[in-house]
Motif scaffolding. Structure first.
Motif, PDB file in Angstrom:
ATOM      1  N   LEU A  35       0.588  -1.227  -0.115  1.00 19.13           N
ATOM      2  CA  LEU A  35      -0.059  -0.114  -0.171  1.00 19.13           C
ATOM      3  C   LEU A  35       0.823   1.112  -0.032  1.00 19.13           C
ATOM      4  O   LEU A  35       0.292   2.289  -0.476  1.00 19.13           O
ATOM      5  CB  LEU A  35      -0.961  -0.046   1.107  1.00 19.13           C
ATOM      6  N   LYS A  36       2.057   1.072   0.509  1.00 16.88           N
ATOM      7  CA  LYS A  36       2.946   2.268   0.483  1.00 16.88           C
ATOM      8  C   LYS A  36       3.348   2.482  -1.083  1.00 16.88           C
ATOM      9  O   LYS A  36       3.456   3.818  -1.536  1.00 16.88           O
ATOM     10  CB  LYS A  36       4.187   2.076   1.235  1.00 16.88           C
ATOM     11  N   TYR A  37       3.595   1.567  -1.679  1.00 14.47           N
ATOM     12  CA  TYR A  37       3.769   1.455  -3.310  1.00 14.47           C
ATOM     13  C   TYR A  37       3.101   2.189  -4.159  1.00 14.47           C
ATOM     14  O   TYR A  37       2.996   2.640  -4.847  1.00 14.47           O
ATOM     15  CB  TYR A  37       4.253   0.300  -3.941  1.00 14.47           C
ATOM     16  N   VAL A  38       1.664   1.617  -3.526  1.00  7.96           N
ATOM     17  CA  VAL A  38       0.376   1.976  -4.311  1.00  7.96           C
ATOM     18  C   VAL A  38       0.270   3.655  -4.007  1.00  7.96           C
ATOM     19  O   VAL A  38       0.260   4.448  -4.985  1.00  7.96           O
ATOM     20  CB  VAL A  38      -1.168   1.594  -3.633  1.00  7.96           C
ATOM     21  N   ALA A  39       0.611   4.289  -2.885  1.00  2.00           N
ATOM     22  CA  ALA A  39       0.407   5.637  -2.520  1.00  2.00           C
ATOM     23  C   ALA A  39       1.547   6.309  -3.461  1.00  2.00           C
ATOM     24  O   ALA A  39       1.301   7.493  -3.670  1.00  2.00           O
ATOM     25  CB  ALA A  39       0.679   5.851  -1.022  1.00  2.00           C
ATOM     26  N   ARG A  40       2.686   5.892  -3.573  1.00  9.96           N
ATOM     27  CA  ARG A  40       3.855   6.439  -4.291  1.00  9.96           C
ATOM     28  C   ARG A  40       3.697   6.316  -5.856  1.00  9.96           C
ATOM     29  O   ARG A  40       3.977   7.449  -6.576  1.00  9.96           O
ATOM     30  CB  ARG A  40       5.178   5.714  -3.840  1.00  9.96           C
ATOM     31  N   HIS A  41       3.097   5.256  -6.253  1.00 12.87           N
ATOM     32  CA  HIS A  41       3.359   4.889  -7.862  1.00 12.87           C
ATOM     33  C   HIS A  41       2.179   4.660  -8.410  1.00 12.87           C
ATOM     34  O   HIS A  41       2.105   4.889  -9.941  1.00 12.87           O
ATOM     35  CB  HIS A  41       4.277   3.841  -7.942  1.00 12.87           C
ATOM     36  N   ALA A  42       0.944   4.134  -7.752  1.00  8.55           N
ATOM     37  CA  ALA A  42      -0.366   3.772  -8.783  1.00  8.55           C
ATOM     38  C   ALA A  42      -1.374   4.546  -8.865  1.00  8.55           C
ATOM     39  O   ALA A  42      -1.488   5.749  -8.149  1.00  8.55           O
ATOM     40  CB  ALA A  42      -0.701   2.584  -7.782  1.00  8.55           C
ATOM     41  N   ASP A  43      -1.822   4.451  -9.870  1.00  8.56           N
ATOM     42  CA  ASP A  43      -3.290   5.388 -10.362  1.00  8.56           C
ATOM     43  C   ASP A  43      -4.461   4.429  -9.931  1.00  8.56           C
ATOM     44  O   ASP A  43      -5.575   4.853  -9.793  1.00  8.56           O
ATOM     45  CB  ASP A  43      -3.380   5.508 -11.845  1.00  8.56           C
ATOM     46  N   ILE A  44      -4.159   3.008  -9.755  1.00  5.18           N
ATOM     47  CA  ILE A  44      -5.173   2.120  -9.525  1.00  5.18           C
ATOM     48  C   ILE A  44      -4.815   1.136  -8.331  1.00  5.18           C
ATOM     49  O   ILE A  44      -3.540   0.600  -8.717  1.00  5.18           O
ATOM     50  CB  ILE A  44      -5.859   1.404 -10.659  1.00  5.18           C
ATOM     51  N   TRP A  45      -5.576   0.774  -7.453  1.00  2.00           N
ATOM     52  CA  TRP A  45      -5.143  -0.284  -6.506  1.00  2.00           C
ATOM     53  C   TRP A  45      -6.185  -1.146  -6.443  1.00  2.00           C
ATOM     54  O   TRP A  45      -7.442  -1.074  -6.222  1.00  2.00           O
ATOM     55  CB  TRP A  45      -5.107   0.354  -4.783  1.00  2.00           C
ATOM     56  N   HIS A  46      -5.868  -2.651  -6.844  1.00  2.00           N
ATOM     57  CA  HIS A  46      -6.516  -3.772  -6.861  1.00  2.00           C
ATOM     58  C   HIS A  46      -6.727  -4.716  -5.810  1.00  2.00           C
ATOM     59  O   HIS A  46      -5.528  -4.886  -5.152  1.00  2.00           O
ATOM     60  CB  HIS A  46      -6.219  -4.609  -8.222  1.00  2.00           C
ATOM     61  N   THR A  47      -7.817  -5.080  -5.264  1.00  2.00           N
ATOM     62  CA  THR A  47      -7.744  -5.839  -3.949  1.00  2.00           C
ATOM     63  C   THR A  47      -9.067  -6.722  -4.081  1.00  2.00           C
ATOM     64  O   THR A  47      -9.974  -6.599  -4.796  1.00  2.00           O
ATOM     65  CB  THR A  47      -7.833  -5.141  -2.656  1.00  2.00           C
ATOM     66  N   PHE A  48      -8.784  -7.963  -3.473  1.00  2.00           N
ATOM     67  CA  PHE A  48      -9.836  -8.738  -3.280  1.00  2.00           C
ATOM     68  C   PHE A  48     -10.584  -8.791  -1.868  1.00  2.00           C
ATOM     69  O   PHE A  48     -11.349  -9.584  -1.421  1.00  2.00           O
ATOM     70  CB  PHE A  48      -9.704 -10.195  -3.292  1.00  2.00           C
ATOM     71  N   ALA A  49     -10.232  -7.761  -1.067  1.00  2.00           N
ATOM     72  CA  ALA A  49     -10.834  -7.409   0.226  1.00  2.00           C
ATOM     73  C   ALA A  49     -12.361  -7.154   0.087  1.00  2.00           C
ATOM     74  O   ALA A  49     -12.546  -6.360  -0.756  1.00  2.00           O
ATOM     75  CB  ALA A  49      -9.874  -6.340   1.021  1.00  2.00           C
ATOM     76  N   THR A  50     -13.039  -7.302   1.137  1.00  2.00           N
ATOM     77  CA  THR A  50     -14.272  -6.719   1.346  1.00  2.00           C
ATOM     78  C   THR A  50     -14.617  -6.257   2.575  1.00  2.00           C
ATOM     79  O   THR A  50     -13.726  -6.662   3.588  1.00  2.00           O
ATOM     80  CB  THR A  50     -15.419  -7.869   1.112  1.00  2.00           C
ATOM     81  N   GLY A  51     -15.961  -5.867   2.935  1.00  2.00           N
ATOM     82  CA  GLY A  51     -16.299  -5.508   4.091  1.00  2.00           C
ATOM     83  C   GLY A  51     -15.424  -4.760   5.078  1.00  2.00           C
ATOM     84  O   GLY A  51     -14.636  -3.823   4.706  1.00  2.00           O
ATOM     85  N   ASP A  52     -15.245  -5.170   6.475  1.00  2.00           N
ATOM     86  CA  ASP A  52     -14.272  -4.273   7.207  1.00  2.00           C
ATOM     87  C   ASP A  52     -12.985  -4.399   6.873  1.00  2.00           C
ATOM     88  O   ASP A  52     -12.179  -3.274   7.101  1.00  2.00           O
ATOM     89  CB  ASP A  52     -14.475  -5.033   8.528  1.00  2.00           C
ATOM     90  N   GLU A  53     -12.296  -5.527   6.277  1.00  2.00           N
ATOM     91  CA  GLU A  53     -11.090  -5.505   5.797  1.00  2.00           C
ATOM     92  C   GLU A  53     -10.851  -4.593   4.636  1.00  2.00           C
ATOM     93  O   GLU A  53      -9.818  -3.772   4.701  1.00  2.00           O
ATOM     94  CB  GLU A  53     -10.780  -6.838   5.185  1.00  2.00           C
ATOM     95  N   LEU A  54     -11.917  -4.257   4.003  1.00  2.00           N
ATOM     96  CA  LEU A  54     -11.642  -3.412   2.779  1.00  2.00           C
ATOM     97  C   LEU A  54     -11.633  -1.960   3.349  1.00  2.00           C
ATOM     98  O   LEU A  54     -10.721  -1.101   3.065  1.00  2.00           O
ATOM     99  CB  LEU A  54     -12.507  -3.386   1.747  1.00  2.00           C
ATOM    100  N   THR A  55     -12.458  -1.788   4.213  1.00  2.00           N
ATOM    101  CA  THR A  55     -12.486  -0.338   5.021  1.00  2.00           C
ATOM    102  C   THR A  55     -11.169  -0.182   5.636  1.00  2.00           C
ATOM    103  O   THR A  55     -10.673   1.149   5.570  1.00  2.00           O
ATOM    104  CB  THR A  55     -13.631  -0.449   6.029  1.00  2.00           C
ATOM    105  N   ARG A  56     -10.857  -1.168   6.460  1.00  2.00           N
ATOM    106  CA  ARG A  56      -9.358  -0.672   7.162  1.00  2.00           C
ATOM    107  C   ARG A  56      -8.178  -0.538   6.155  1.00  2.00           C
ATOM    108  O   ARG A  56      -7.580   0.464   6.407  1.00  2.00           O
ATOM    109  CB  ARG A  56      -9.060  -2.136   7.797  1.00  2.00           C
ATOM    110  N   LYS A  57      -8.209  -1.495   5.078  1.00  2.00           N
ATOM    111  CA  LYS A  57      -7.069  -1.249   4.184  1.00  2.00           C
ATOM    112  C   LYS A  57      -6.864   0.127   3.299  1.00  2.00           C
ATOM    113  O   LYS A  57      -5.972   0.851   2.858  1.00  2.00           O
ATOM    114  CB  LYS A  57      -7.015  -2.320   3.084  1.00  2.00           C
ATOM    115  N   ILE A  58      -8.314   0.485   3.111  1.00  2.00           N
ATOM    116  CA  ILE A  58      -8.600   1.994   2.387  1.00  2.00           C
ATOM    117  C   ILE A  58      -7.853   3.011   3.665  1.00  2.00           C
ATOM    118  O   ILE A  58      -7.279   3.857   3.115  1.00  2.00           O
ATOM    119  CB  ILE A  58      -9.886   2.102   2.114  1.00  2.00           C
TER     120      ILE A  58
END
Length: 273
Positions: A170-193
């Motif tokens: 997620l640090k690399y996403v913040a530095r370099h990405a235009d899109i972040w892909h995940t299979f997380a859902t629910g509370d896990e997705l919220t936490r990772k966001i």
């Protein structure tokens, strides 16, 4: 003035396994004609499920063919394995497919995980930490090579990073990405966001510039029938996801579940300003 909301997009991942190429080419035609926004493949050398030694095709040569075959849809890998190609070569390949497609390539990339690919094609598997470190080293090289290529990419090629590691990925996403892909859902997705927001703050990056991409269209609670998109998709949308991608495998590439998601996309987008 209110900032316009990001539009919902629908993708399909045509997994290049258990099929003749004619079936894959036909599925690309059908998906584009239906109006999907993105068609992905994946970057492996063997099937991930089903017959382990079944039919399988290579990722990037296929993307070049799709670039010629299609006219409007974006294309990309979900995701390229960083370990399989020199980063400067990968940048050149991406730039070339960008030109062939007329600026419709998404560069999806991740650190790699499928040990069978590594063992059978002679790559060093190492540890998950080593592969993530290698990805962190490759991303600036890719960006630098984009700047040096002649001709340069037609557009700033969007970079999609797949994975959910909260300390490195997620640090690399913040530095370099235009899109972040995940299979997380629910509370896990919220936490990772929330974790991604924190990395964006640390990197002085505008979090809203990153599109959140999720897997969708899986089996519902009965284990067989997919949930309607308004049931599965709405909670993901409420959490912040706007790119929803369904995986399809060969040999037939059944796209029947895509149509409800396209209808839902259009209904949601009609109300997003």
């Amino acid at each position: 003035m209110t900032t316009p909301q990001r539009k919902v997009r629908i993708g399909v991942q045509l997994q290049p396994q258990h099929a003749d190429y004619a079936n894959i080419r036909d599925a690309v035609v059908r998906a584009e004609d239906m109006g999907v926004d993105v068609i992905f493949n994946w970057d492996h050398f063997y099937p991930l499920y089903g017959e382990p030694e079944g039919k399988h095709f290579e990722c990037w040569t296929m993307l070049a063919a799709w670039a010629e075959q299609t006219s409007n849809v974006e294309i990309g890998a979900l995701v390229t394995c960083n370990s399989y190609r020199n980063p400067d070569l990968l940048a050149d390949m991406a730039r070339t497919v960008d030109h062939i497609s007329g600026a419709r390539l998404i560069l999806g990339i991740g650190s790699g995980w499928f040990e069978k690919d590594y063992d059978n094609y002679g790559y060093e598997f190492g540890t998950a930490g080593q592969r993530l470190d290698a990805l962190g080293e490759a991303l600036p090289r890719i960006e630098k090579r984009f700047e040096e290529l002649n001709p340069s990419p037609i557009r700033k090629i969007p970079v999609l990073i797949g994975g959910g590691g909260e300390k490195k990925t997620l640090k690399y996403v913040a530095r370099h990405a235009d899109i972040w892909h995940t299979f997380a859902t629910g509370d896990e997705l919220t936490r990772k966001i929330d974790v991604l927001r924190g990395h964006c703050d640390n990197e002085s990056r505008d979090f809203s510039a990153i599109e959140i991409s999720v897997g969708a269209g899986g089996r519902g609670r009965d284990g067989r029938t997919p949930e309607p998109p308004e049931v599965e998709g709405q909670p993901l949308l409420d959490a912040g996801a706007t790119l929803f991608t369904m995986g399809m495998t060969g040999p037939d590439y059944d796209l029947s579940n895509v149509e409800p998601w396209l209808k839902w996309r259009d209904e949601v987008n009609a109300n997003r300003r």
